[in-house]
Write a protein that holds these residues in place. Sequence first.
Motif, short mmCIF file in Angstrom:
data_model
loop_
_atom_site.label_atom_id
_atom_site.label_comp_id
_atom_site.label_asym_id
_atom_site.label_seq_id
_atom_site.Cartn_x
_atom_site.Cartn_y
_atom_site.Cartn_z
N THR A 208 0.89 -1.16 0.11
CA THR A 208 -0.13 -0.14 -0.08
C THR A 208 0.89 1.28 0.04
O THR A 208 0.23 2.19 -0.11
CB THR A 208 -0.70 -0.02 1.22
N ALA A 209 2.00 1.29 0.32
CA ALA A 209 2.99 2.34 0.17
C ALA A 209 4.53 1.88 0.06
O ALA A 209 4.82 0.68 0.68
CB ALA A 209 2.95 3.20 1.41
N VAL A 210 5.42 2.58 -0.33
CA VAL A 210 6.66 2.38 -0.39
C VAL A 210 7.62 3.36 0.11
O VAL A 210 7.30 4.71 -0.12
CB VAL A 210 7.09 2.16 -1.92
N GLU A 211 8.74 3.01 0.99
CA GLU A 211 9.20 4.15 1.70
C GLU A 211 10.79 3.91 1.13
O GLU A 211 11.30 2.92 0.90
CB GLU A 211 9.55 3.45 3.08
N GLN A 212 11.28 5.15 0.72
CA GLN A 212 12.63 5.50 0.23
C GLN A 212 12.96 4.36 -0.79
O GLN A 212 14.00 3.75 -0.57
CB GLN A 212 13.71 5.55 1.32
N PRO A 213 12.42 4.55 -2.23
CA PRO A 213 12.89 3.60 -3.01
C PRO A 213 14.23 3.99 -3.79
O PRO A 213 14.91 2.87 -4.16
CB PRO A 213 11.63 3.66 -4.04
N THR A 214 14.53 5.20 -3.89
CA THR A 214 15.87 5.44 -4.47
C THR A 214 16.79 6.09 -3.67
O THR A 214 16.51 6.23 -2.38
CB THR A 214 15.12 6.65 -5.49
N ALA A 215 18.00 5.83 -4.03
CA ALA A 215 19.29 6.13 -3.32
C ALA A 215 19.27 7.50 -2.84
O ALA A 215 18.78 8.59 -3.26
CB ALA A 215 20.42 6.13 -4.20
N PRO A 216 19.40 7.76 -1.27
CA PRO A 216 19.44 9.03 -0.77
C PRO A 216 20.30 9.96 -1.41
O PRO A 216 21.41 9.61 -1.81
CB PRO A 216 19.63 8.92 0.54
N GLY A 217 20.15 11.15 -1.19
CA GLY A 217 21.09 12.39 -1.68
C GLY A 217 20.58 12.80 -2.86
O GLY A 217 21.10 13.82 -3.44
N HIS A 218 19.64 12.56 -3.38
CA HIS A 218 18.94 12.97 -4.79
C HIS A 218 17.54 12.88 -4.56
O HIS A 218 16.83 12.42 -5.15
CB HIS A 218 19.11 11.91 -5.87
N PRO A 219 16.95 13.89 -3.87
CA PRO A 219 15.64 14.10 -3.32
C PRO A 219 14.52 14.10 -4.57
O PRO A 219 13.74 13.93 -4.68
CB PRO A 219 15.54 15.28 -2.26
N GLU A 220 15.28 14.73 -5.49
CA GLU A 220 14.50 15.21 -6.87
C GLU A 220 14.17 13.78 -7.42
O GLU A 220 13.05 13.69 -8.29
CB GLU A 220 15.31 15.68 -7.92
N TRP A 221 14.90 12.51 -7.32
CA TRP A 221 14.81 11.46 -7.81
C TRP A 221 13.38 11.05 -7.18
O TRP A 221 12.48 10.42 -7.81
CB TRP A 221 15.91 10.46 -7.56
N LEU A 222 13.39 11.05 -5.92
CA LEU A 222 12.25 10.38 -4.85
C LEU A 222 11.12 11.09 -5.46
O LEU A 222 9.94 10.58 -5.55
CB LEU A 222 12.56 10.74 -3.46
N ALA A 223 11.18 12.56 -5.54
CA ALA A 223 10.04 13.23 -6.01
C ALA A 223 9.37 12.96 -7.31
O ALA A 223 8.29 12.98 -7.50
CB ALA A 223 10.28 14.79 -6.27
N GLU A 224 10.22 12.41 -8.25
CA GLU A 224 9.72 12.06 -9.83
C GLU A 224 8.95 10.55 -9.59
O GLU A 224 8.26 10.54 -10.09
CB GLU A 224 11.24 11.82 -10.61
#
Length: 347
Positions: A208-224
């Motif tokens: 139902t939800a996914v926590e921090q899928p992408t590598a930290p240090g690139h918040p724009e990746w997470l936002a995408e």
Amino acid sequence: MKLDLRVVELHLTEPLRISRSTMASRDSVELAVRHGGLSGYGEVVASSYLGLPTERILRHSRALDLVRYPDPETALIELQRLEAPFKELPPGVLAGVEAALLDLVGKRAGAPVHQLLGLLGTPAAATARTIAIIDPVRAAAQAARLAVSGFRVLKVKAGSADPEDDLARVRAVQIGAPEAELLLDPNGAWTVAQSLALIPKFAELGVTAVEQPTAPGHPEWLAEVAERSELPVIADEDAVSLEDATRLAGRVQGINIKLAKCGGVSAALRICAALHGSGTEVMLGCLTASSLGIAPAVHLVDRARWVDLDGHLLLRHDPWRGIGGTDGVVRAADRAGLGVRPVEVSA
């Protein structure tokens, strides 16, 4: 006021494997602030990921001069304002010191911490329970045991070298606990492309939800990923401070607030205020710690959409008690202060 320190080694019931590491034990530094015949307690756990080894915790704690304050109430106000010397403390140490002061101020006032924070009811919430990166057979058996115990939310760790292993684990957990809400946490193991390819597959399995899928240090990746994902995306490693949370507000569906990384209860409340009305909801998370270390966050559970406060439940022996959790629900006690007590050790 006097500050006493004690180092305790916390052992996990079994090693906790996540995508970046495996942990079997960690040090806990217990802080005791004493004044007027009463003591307030807090905990700081060592964390290599947060750059907080035991020696650094002890060095900063020993350098903290509390004698300068006439009472814990004054010290707490100064800490909440981030006045010197508190503003020089690492966030984890600041959180532990604030917890000890809240515990002591609450005991002096005869009130639990949640009442000090303006809450009239007794906070309680269903907590997620973590299932590490383990084989599917063990995952299914563990999920079934947890469901029988009362857990309604399970968080499955992901980030194996082969994503099929993660899919098999989640599938097994879903079979073992078909009624449970499933959260997924790759701890930053995926790229944007992997996230967008894998999230729909996990959604089909009931996540139902996914926590921090992408590598930290690139918040724009997470936002995408959050913008394009069919599941809510919760920031963790990319949302450490108030500034981080403000930057991601409205761009992700959730922020995981951990007192040890943001700097304590007051810092957490500032983040909650900053997120209000943005469309980004709160997850309350934790490090592996004793009930003493988890307790301050339990007093805040009414602010959270997701609660992941199971760190004490992963321990072979929890040296403190008072927040429950073994039935899937954490509860703030109505006792004064944090409401936790040390466990008596029989001879």
